[in-house]
Design an enzyme around this catalytic site. Structure first.
Site, PDB file in Angstrom:
ATOM      1  N   ARG A 206       0.821  -1.200   0.000  1.00 42.25           N
ATOM      2  CA  ARG A 206       0.000   0.000   0.000  1.00 42.25           C
ATOM      3  C   ARG A 206       0.864   1.262   0.000  1.00 42.25           C
ATOM      4  O   ARG A 206       2.029   1.237   0.375  1.00 42.25           O
ATOM      5  CB  ARG A 206      -0.923   0.009   1.225  1.00 42.25           C
ATOM      6  CG  ARG A 206      -2.022  -1.042   1.183  1.00 42.25           C
ATOM      7  CD  ARG A 206      -2.945  -0.915   2.387  1.00 42.25           C
ATOM      8  NE  ARG A 206      -2.237  -1.088   3.655  1.00 42.25           N
ATOM      9  CZ  ARG A 206      -1.909  -0.101   4.472  1.00 42.25           C
ATOM     10  NH1 ARG A 206      -2.233   1.159   4.160  1.00 42.25           N
ATOM     11  NH2 ARG A 206      -1.266  -0.334   5.593  1.00 42.25           N
ATOM     12  N   LYS A 351      -8.414  -2.445   1.293  1.00 45.52           N
ATOM     13  CA  LYS A 351      -8.307  -1.559   2.449  1.00 45.52           C
ATOM     14  C   LYS A 351      -9.075  -0.251   2.233  1.00 45.52           C
ATOM     15  O   LYS A 351      -9.513   0.377   3.197  1.00 45.52           O
ATOM     16  CB  LYS A 351      -6.839  -1.277   2.760  1.00 45.52           C
ATOM     17  CG  LYS A 351      -6.098  -2.500   3.278  1.00 45.52           C
ATOM     18  CD  LYS A 351      -6.794  -3.114   4.502  1.00 45.52           C
ATOM     19  CE  LYS A 351      -6.016  -4.272   5.103  1.00 45.52           C
ATOM     20  NZ  LYS A 351      -6.732  -4.914   6.230  1.00 45.52           N
ATOM     21  N   HIS A 370     -10.856  -4.155  13.067  1.00 45.08           N
ATOM     22  CA  HIS A 370      -9.745  -4.817  12.387  1.00 45.08           C
ATOM     23  C   HIS A 370      -9.320  -5.983  13.272  1.00 45.08           C
ATOM     24  O   HIS A 370      -8.434  -5.860  14.121  1.00 45.08           O
ATOM     25  CB  HIS A 370      -8.590  -3.830  12.179  1.00 45.08           C
ATOM     26  CG  HIS A 370      -7.497  -4.373  11.320  1.00 45.08           C
ATOM     27  ND1 HIS A 370      -6.188  -3.998  11.441  1.00 45.08           N
ATOM     28  CD2 HIS A 370      -7.522  -5.272  10.300  1.00 45.08           C
ATOM     29  CE1 HIS A 370      -5.448  -4.626  10.552  1.00 45.08           C
ATOM     30  NE2 HIS A 370      -6.240  -5.416   9.849  1.00 45.08           N
ATOM     31  N   SER A 388       1.000  -7.076  13.057  1.00 46.23           N
ATOM     32  CA  SER A 388       1.800  -8.110  12.396  1.00 46.23           C
ATOM     33  C   SER A 388       2.813  -8.709  13.370  1.00 46.23           C
ATOM     34  O   SER A 388       3.499  -7.992  14.102  1.00 46.23           O
ATOM     35  CB  SER A 388       2.527  -7.499  11.197  1.00 46.23           C
ATOM     36  OG  SER A 388       3.318  -8.461  10.548  1.00 46.23           O
ATOM     37  N   LYS A 392      -1.956 -13.241  15.533  1.00 44.92           N
ATOM     38  CA  LYS A 392      -3.415 -13.119  15.378  1.00 44.92           C
ATOM     39  C   LYS A 392      -3.972 -14.216  14.474  1.00 44.92           C
ATOM     40  O   LYS A 392      -4.966 -14.875  14.818  1.00 44.92           O
ATOM     41  CB  LYS A 392      -3.775 -11.741  14.819  1.00 44.92           C
ATOM     42  CG  LYS A 392      -5.276 -11.522  14.643  1.00 44.92           C
ATOM     43  CD  LYS A 392      -5.579 -10.153  14.055  1.00 44.92           C
ATOM     44  CE  LYS A 392      -5.221 -10.085  12.583  1.00 44.92           C
ATOM     45  NZ  LYS A 392      -5.728  -8.870  11.926  1.00 44.92           N
ATOM     46  N   THR A 393      -3.338 -14.423  13.324  1.00 42.45           N
ATOM     47  CA  THR A 393      -3.828 -15.437  12.378  1.00 42.45           C
ATOM     48  C   THR A 393      -3.703 -16.830  12.966  1.00 42.45           C
ATOM     49  O   THR A 393      -4.630 -17.646  12.888  1.00 42.45           O
ATOM     50  CB  THR A 393      -3.048 -15.344  11.058  1.00 42.45           C
ATOM     51  OG1 THR A 393      -3.203 -14.036  10.505  1.00 42.45           O
ATOM     52  CG2 THR A 393      -3.552 -16.377  10.062  1.00 42.45           C
ATOM     53  N   ASP A 407      -9.893 -10.957   9.359  1.00 31.62           N
ATOM     54  CA  ASP A 407      -9.322  -9.612   9.279  1.00 31.62           C
ATOM     55  C   ASP A 407     -10.293  -8.465   9.560  1.00 31.62           C
ATOM     56  O   ASP A 407      -9.928  -7.509  10.230  1.00 31.62           O
ATOM     57  CB  ASP A 407      -8.711  -9.412   7.885  1.00 31.62           C
ATOM     58  CG  ASP A 407      -7.761  -8.230   7.835  1.00 31.62           C
ATOM     59  OD1 ASP A 407      -6.996  -8.036   8.785  1.00 31.62           O
ATOM     60  OD2 ASP A 407      -7.789  -7.491   6.831  1.00 31.62           O
ATOM     61  N   ARG A 472       1.484 -12.383  -1.198  1.00 32.65           N
ATOM     62  CA  ARG A 472       0.139 -12.585  -0.637  1.00 32.65           C
ATOM     63  C   ARG A 472      -0.665 -13.608  -1.424  1.00 32.65           C
ATOM     64  O   ARG A 472      -0.415 -13.825  -2.618  1.00 32.65           O
ATOM     65  CB  ARG A 472      -0.626 -11.260  -0.642  1.00 32.65           C
ATOM     66  CG  ARG A 472      -0.038 -10.170   0.245  1.00 32.65           C
ATOM     67  CD  ARG A 472      -0.590 -10.248   1.645  1.00 32.65           C
ATOM     68  NE  ARG A 472      -0.122  -9.169   2.494  1.00 32.65           N
ATOM     69  CZ  ARG A 472      -0.700  -8.832   3.632  1.00 32.65           C
ATOM     70  NH1 ARG A 472      -1.772  -9.485   4.043  1.00 32.65           N
ATOM     71  NH2 ARG A 472      -0.215  -7.860   4.378  1.00 32.65           N
TER      72      ARG A 472
END
Length: 688
Positions: A206, A351, A370, A388, A392-393, A407, A472
């Protein structure tokens, strides 16, 4: 011995019949070679091995034959339109069955209006279908009498773009988009597992400094502006200049891809979005990431609530006011539009829509988050927040629980719902052992961004960072085996804030009060580990408001107050879980074992952690349990694991100071007329 009838092919090609006996092999042809003979016994049925012949195909050319190979299914659900004649007519009231041609004409009219220039009265001439297929049979509007937008007939401002047809490839399937990408987009390949590997061009992430939001009479008071805010302002005129540039570029193309899809699995609060793009890669990406409508839902889609114009292959004009590079991502909340120029990175669309939801949902008293979300078999729901590297994942993916989403979520009066229809997972160093669900999801239909693969076998090298570290995979959420479809759940019972504390002074788990939950939610803390980036010699604290500062539109305290309200109303408990270091900072201490963290998360899910004894820590004032099954009790209070107690105290005060300095930026903001709420949040922070 019975005679045999023999048909013999003579030297000149004619045949003759002869009655011979067993000396048939004495017949000699040219150059002394035996003649070709076909023999059959008298009275025998004519020799046909198996007659599998059928009626010849109904095609005169190979192109016509190919056209018979594919057939598009057409929904036939009636369009519901109120009329005087149908009012009060029982179960069939307000239903008018229109022809497929009229339905498609209405659809194209809507797309033409989306692509309309602001300096012309009408939109471009749009026609459905691939222009390459039309060329095989000649000019489309001469040979096939296609469905054309009615705006084409009323065009007054004649220009080159007004004289041409723009072909619309509408809501194509993954298979169709694969064909488009492989045929027309350099850098598109099918990998060994069937995923589509693509390149996003010069930008592989981004561009937050190039993202701008129109500041007008409405957004001036609604949005968070100024220091610390992700919202960089632009004026209406500059937005319209960039919009005209994007629309003119898209209209100059022979074909554009149009996706009509939804955001938010809660049908009561879903948003209709339209994405107009120039690449099959972008269309497939959004096909995966947004919620895919059924054919019946598409019939009644109508006018979208928000439109993205992705002209990322074309740069913005750097002489335009507010532009600082050739890239510009512009959001106009009043016009309900987003423009992308100068970047082909697909994550900008995802996003951008998330930022939209951070504006629209709070307006409806719905909290946008989020976060990851999963649900136990008994209906207990947990939300996971974390930057990051916090896990979390990993921690939200639990084969014993249903995945609601990884997400983006909304928390409304109906419960928790996923905003998206897919997952956007990091692929760097991906392995089957560490992330089996993501590994298995990389198959047909999945988009792989910027990965490196074997030229011959097409096996992906996930550890290769030649293009970028930010590789990704975008895939539909249905590719995850334990995903719950539809992606909705009851109200959350646990709110888990994850931090990878590389300073090693936060407890492995703490139970938070509502005020503490708000404080740590606004702070959004984790730490960069030494060695992860050039120049970092020791841990560095990182703060991201609401664990997603780049995407929020309003002030962080607005979201924090809504979170506290939801938690209080539905009896949810807040937790701070440290997945980082214990016994010392990075370099001297040890990373908390994942097995221990999983035991902690299991105890939160089961509710057993609510029924243990707690003690309060100094400085941060956190309540920590004295015992958890499967976790050594000595690590629960971090001071016990440090040999150098003075070093622990110094490090603890250092981290507390970093928290205080970060929070100073939120001190003067009050929520509505209640200044006390702000003071309550501040008092929940570290006390020196």
């Amino acid at each position: 011995m019975a005679d045999k009838e023999t048909t013999t092919l003579t030297e000149n090609g004619s045949s003759k019949n002869a009655t011979t006996s067993d000396d048939k092999n004495n017949v000699i042809g040219r150059r002394g070679l035996p003649m070709i003979q076909i023999q059959k016994k008298a009275m025998e049925v004519p020799e046909i091995c198996h007659d599998d012949s059928t009626t010849p195909v109904k095609a005169q050319t190979i192109e016509e034959l190919h056209s018979l190979q594919k057939k598009r299914s057409t929904p036939n659900t009636p369009i519901r339109t109120p009329t005087a004649q149908t009012a009060g007519a029982g179960p069939f009231a307000n239903v008018i069955i229109i022809s497929e041609e009229d339905r498609q004409r209405q659809q194209l009219q809507s797309i033409s209006e989306s692509l309309a220039s602001l300096t012309r009265e009408t939109g471009p001439k749009v026609v459905k279908g691939d222009p390459a297929a039309s060329k095989l049979a000649g000019s489309p509007h001469q040979q096939h009498s296609p469905i054309i937008s009615t705006a084409a007939a009323a065009a007054f401002d004649v220009s080159d773009s007004a004289l041409k047809f723009t072909h619309v490839l509408y809501n194509l399937s993954p298979g169709e988009l694969y064909e488009q990408a492989i045929k027309y987009e350099k850098g598109s390949f099918i990998t060994a597992t069937g995923a589509l590997a693509t390149l996003s061009g010069a930008k592989t992430g981004r561009s937050p400094r190039d993202k701008r939001v129109v500041k007008d009479e409405t957004t001036e008071h609604d949005l968070w502006w100024g220091k610390g805010s992700p919202n960089i302002e632009m004026d209406e005129h500059t937005f319209l200049v960039n919009r005209e540039r994007a629309v003119d570029y898209l209209n100059s193309l022979e074909k554009v891809y149009v996706n009509d899809q939804f955001l938010n699995w809660d049908p009561e609060h879903r948003i209709k979005v339209r994405i107009v793009s120039a690449r099959a890669y972008h269309s497939l990406f959004m096909h995966n990431m947004c919620i895919r409508p059924t054919p019946e839902e598409l019939e009644e889609f109508g006018t979208p609530d928000f439109t993205i114009y992705n002209a990322g292959q074309f740069p913005c004009n750097r002489y335009t006011h507010y532009m600082t590079s050739s890239t510009s991502i512009d959001v106009n909340l009043t016009r309900k539009e987003m423009i992308i120029l100068g970047t082909q990175y697909a994550g900008e669309m995802k996003k951008g829509l998330f930022s939209l939801m951070h504006y629209l949902m709070p307006k409806r008293n719905i909290l946008s988050l989020h976060s990851g979300c999963n649900m136990g078999k008994n209906g207990d729901v947990a939300l996971f927040f974390g930057l990051s590297g916090t896990g979390k994942t990993t921690l939200s993916t639990d084969h014993n629980r249903y995945l609601i989403g990884d997400d983006e979520h909304c928390w409304s009066e109906n419960g928790v719902s996923n905003i998206e229809g897919g997952c956007y997972a990091k692929c760097v160093d991906l392995s089957k052992d560490k992330e089996p669900d993501i590994w298995n999801a990389i198959k047909f239909g999945t988009v792989l961004e910027n990965v490196v693969f074997d030229e011959h076998m097409r096996d992906v090298y996930f550890s290769d960072k030649s293009v970028t570290e930010n590789t990704r995979a975008a895939y539909p959420i249905e590719y995850i085996p334990n995903a719950r479809i539809p992606c909705v759940a009851p109200h959350a019972k646990n709110v888990i804030l994850l931090a990878c504390d590389a300073f090693g002074v936060l407890p492995p788990v703490s139970k938070l009060s509502l005020a503490q939950t708000m404080y740590h939610f606004i702070s959004g803390y984790t730490a960069l580990v030494a060695g992860t980036e050039d120049g970092i010699k020791e841990p560095q604290a990182t703060f991201s408001a609401c664990f997603g500062a780049a995407f929020i539109m309003m002030h962080p305290t607005k979201y924090a107050a809504m979170l506290a309200e939801k938690m209080q109303k539905h009896g949810a408990t807040g937790w701070l879980v440290n997945t980082g270091w214990s016994g010392g900072s990075y370099g001297s201490g040890n990373r908390i074992k994942l097995a221990y963290t999983r035991k902690i998360i299991d105890a939160i899910h089961s509710g057993s952690l609510l029924n243990v004894n707690y003690i309060k820590t100094e400085v941060f004032g956190l309540e920590i349990p004295t015992a958890i099954d499967g976790v050594p009790s000595e690590i629960l209070d971090p001071i016990n694991t440090w040999h150098d107690k003075k070093a622990y105290q110094d490090t603890l005060l250092k981290l507390a100071g970093l928290f205080k300095n970060n929070f100073d930026g939120f001190m003067n903001y009050k929520i509505g007329n209640d200044q006390k709420l702000g003071e309550e949040i501040v008092s929940a922070g570290p006390i020196f």
